[in-house]
Design an enzyme around this catalytic site. Structure first.
Site, mmCIF file in Angstrom:
data_model
loop_
_atom_site.group_PDB
_atom_site.id
_atom_site.type_symbol
_atom_site.label_atom_id
_atom_site.label_comp_id
_atom_site.label_asym_id
_atom_site.label_seq_id
_atom_site.Cartn_x
_atom_site.Cartn_y
_atom_site.Cartn_z
ATOM 1 C CE LYS A 1 -4.039 1.920 2.357
ATOM 2 N NZ LYS A 1 -4.767 2.309 1.155
HETATM 3 N N1 PMP Z 1 -7.683 -1.146 -3.068
HETATM 4 C C1 PMP Z 1 -7.150 0.074 -2.908
HETATM 5 C C2 PMP Z 1 -6.448 0.716 -4.057
HETATM 6 C C3 PMP Z 1 -7.250 0.727 -1.678
HETATM 7 O O1 PMP Z 1 -6.721 1.950 -1.512
HETATM 8 C C4 PMP Z 1 -7.945 0.109 -0.618
HETATM 9 C C5 PMP Z 1 -8.066 0.805 0.707
HETATM 10 N N2 PMP Z 1 -6.945 0.519 1.523
HETATM 11 C C6 PMP Z 1 -8.495 -1.168 -0.837
HETATM 12 C C7 PMP Z 1 -8.346 -1.762 -2.074
HETATM 13 C C8 PMP Z 1 -9.243 -1.873 0.246
HETATM 14 O O2 PMP Z 1 -8.386 -2.245 1.292
HETATM 15 P P1 PMP Z 1 -8.890 -2.350 2.795
HETATM 16 O O3 PMP Z 1 -10.164 -3.106 2.764
HETATM 17 O O4 PMP Z 1 -7.801 -3.102 3.475
HETATM 18 O O5 PMP Z 1 -9.072 -0.973 3.303
#
Ligand code: PMP
Length: 292
Positions: free
Chosen positions: A159
Site C-alpha cells: 500500500k
Molecule cells: N484497493 C485500494 C487501491 C485501496 O486503496 C484500498 C483501501 N486501503 C483497498 C483496495 C481496500 O483495502 P482495505 O479493505 O484493506 O481498506
C-alpha cells in the site's frame, strides 16, 4: 469536517515517537518521499473507540515498508499503541486513522540508501467516504482509461503512495464526468478494483470477485468474504472479464473508508441495490461495531 484544510486542524499527531501539536507535524520540501514516492501508509477506522482489525493493518504497513526496502524504526506494538493512544488524546470514538512511513532528506536522488525512515499517525473524523444518498441509491462508476499495473511492473501488494497516482487521475476524470468513482481494469484487461476499494458482484445468489493478483487483497474484502460464507453465500474468486458485467445483478465496493457501498452503474452496465448487498452492508456494520 469543520476545518478547511488538513494541515490546520486541532489535536495531536504522533510523529517519530512523540505526540506533537497538529501544526508542528511537518516535513521539509526536500524530503525523498515527496519527490520519489518513497512512502507507504494505512487507512483504518475506529468504531466505538476501537480500531477495526488494527493488527492486520499494522502488519500490512510493515509488509508494505519491507517491500519498499524501508525498515521502520519502531515495533508493531509501538505503532498500535500510538494509534490507540491518539484516539483517546484527540477525544474520538469513531474516526479515521492514518499511519504513514516515509524516507527523509539525507539523499535527494533515486538512490536513498542512507535516508532515515520516519513514521507518523494522525486521526480525524470521517463519517462516510461517499455521500449517504449515493450509498443508498448505489454509486455510479466510470471506467478508467488507466489500468492496474502488472506485479512485475510495480510492487502491487504494497500500500504505497506511488500506486495511487493513477487512482487520483482516474477519480478526477470520473468526477469531471459526474461519476462518483472509477472502476479500473488490470494490465490484462480484466476487472480489477475501484480507485480505493475492492469490487464484488452478485449473480444467482453467489458472489464473484476478482482474484487479487495485481491489487490489494483488502482487509474489508476478506472480512466480507467471511461474512458471506457465514451466511451460506458462495464466494467465487476468479478472473472476471468486463463483458460479464452485463449479466451481474448487483455490485458493491469494499474498503476501510468505503465500507460496503452498493453500485448502481459501471459505465454502460446497470445494477440493483439488492438483498445480498444490503445484508452484507448490515453484517459489516454489525461486525465493525462489535466489541472484540
Ligand atoms: N484497493 C485500494 C487501491 C485501496 O486503496 C484500498 C483501501 N486501503 C483497498 C483496495 C481496500 O483495502 P482495505 O479493505 O484493506 O481498506
Amino acid at each position: 469536517m469543520a476545518a478547511s484544510s488538513f494541515d490546520t486542524m486541532d489535536g495531536k499527531i504522533w510523529m517519530d515517537g512523540e505526540f506533537v501539536d497538529w501544526a508542528d507535524a511537518k516535513v521539509h520540501v526536500l524530503t525523498h518521499a515527496l519527490h520519489y514516492a518513497s512512502s507507504v501508509f494505512e487507512g483504518q477506522r475506529a468504531y466505538n473507540g476501537k480500531i477495526f482489525k488494527l493488527k492486520d493493518h499494522t502488519e500490512r504497513l510493515f509488509n508494505s515498508a519491507d517491500i519498499l526496502g524501508m525498515k521502520i524504526p519502531f515495533t508493531q506494538t509501538q505503532i498500535n499503541d500510538a494509534c490507540n493512544e491518539l484516539l483517546v488524546i484527540n477525544g474520538f470514538t469513531d474516526a479515521y486513522c492514518r499511519p504513514v512511513v516515509w524516507r527523509g532528506s539525507e539523499m535527494m536522488g533515486v538512490s536513498a540508501q542512507s535516508n532515515t525512515i520516519h513514521a507518523a499517525v494522525a486521526v480525524w473524523a470521517w463519517p462516510s467516504y461517499f455521500s449517504p444518498e449515493a450509498r443508498l441509491k448505489g454509486l455510479r462508476l466510470d471506467i478508467s482509461k488507466w489500468r492496474r499495473p502488472a506485479p512485475d511492473t510495480i510492487p502491487t501488494q504494497a500500500k504505497a503512495a506511488g500506486l495511487y497516482m493513477i487512482c487520483t487521475l482516474s477519480k478526477h476524470a470520473a468526477e469531471a464526468k459526474g461519476y462518483d468513482d472509477a472502476l479500473m481494469f488490470d494490465y490484462r484487461g480484466l476487472v480489477a478494483e475501484a480507485t480505493g476499494a475492492n469490487i464484488f458482484f452478485v449473480k444467482n445468489g453467489e458472489l464473484h470477485t476478482p482474484t487479487p493478483d495485481c491489487f490489494l487483497n483488502g482487509i474489508t474484502r476478506r472480512t466480507v468474504m467471511d461474512l458471506a460464507t457465514k451466511r451460506g453465500i458462495k464466494v467465487i474468486e476468479r478472473a472476471i472479464q468486463p463483458e460479464e458485467m452485463a449479466d451481474f445483478e448487483q455490485a458493491f465496493l469494499t474498503g476501510t473508508a468505503a465500507e460496503v457501498t452498493p453500485l448502481s452503474e459501471i459505465g454502460p452496465y446497470n445494477f440493483e441495490v439488492g438483498e445480498i448487498t444490503q445484508t452484507l452492508m448490515q453484517d459489516y456494520d454489525a461486525d465493525v461495531r462489535r466489541q472484540h
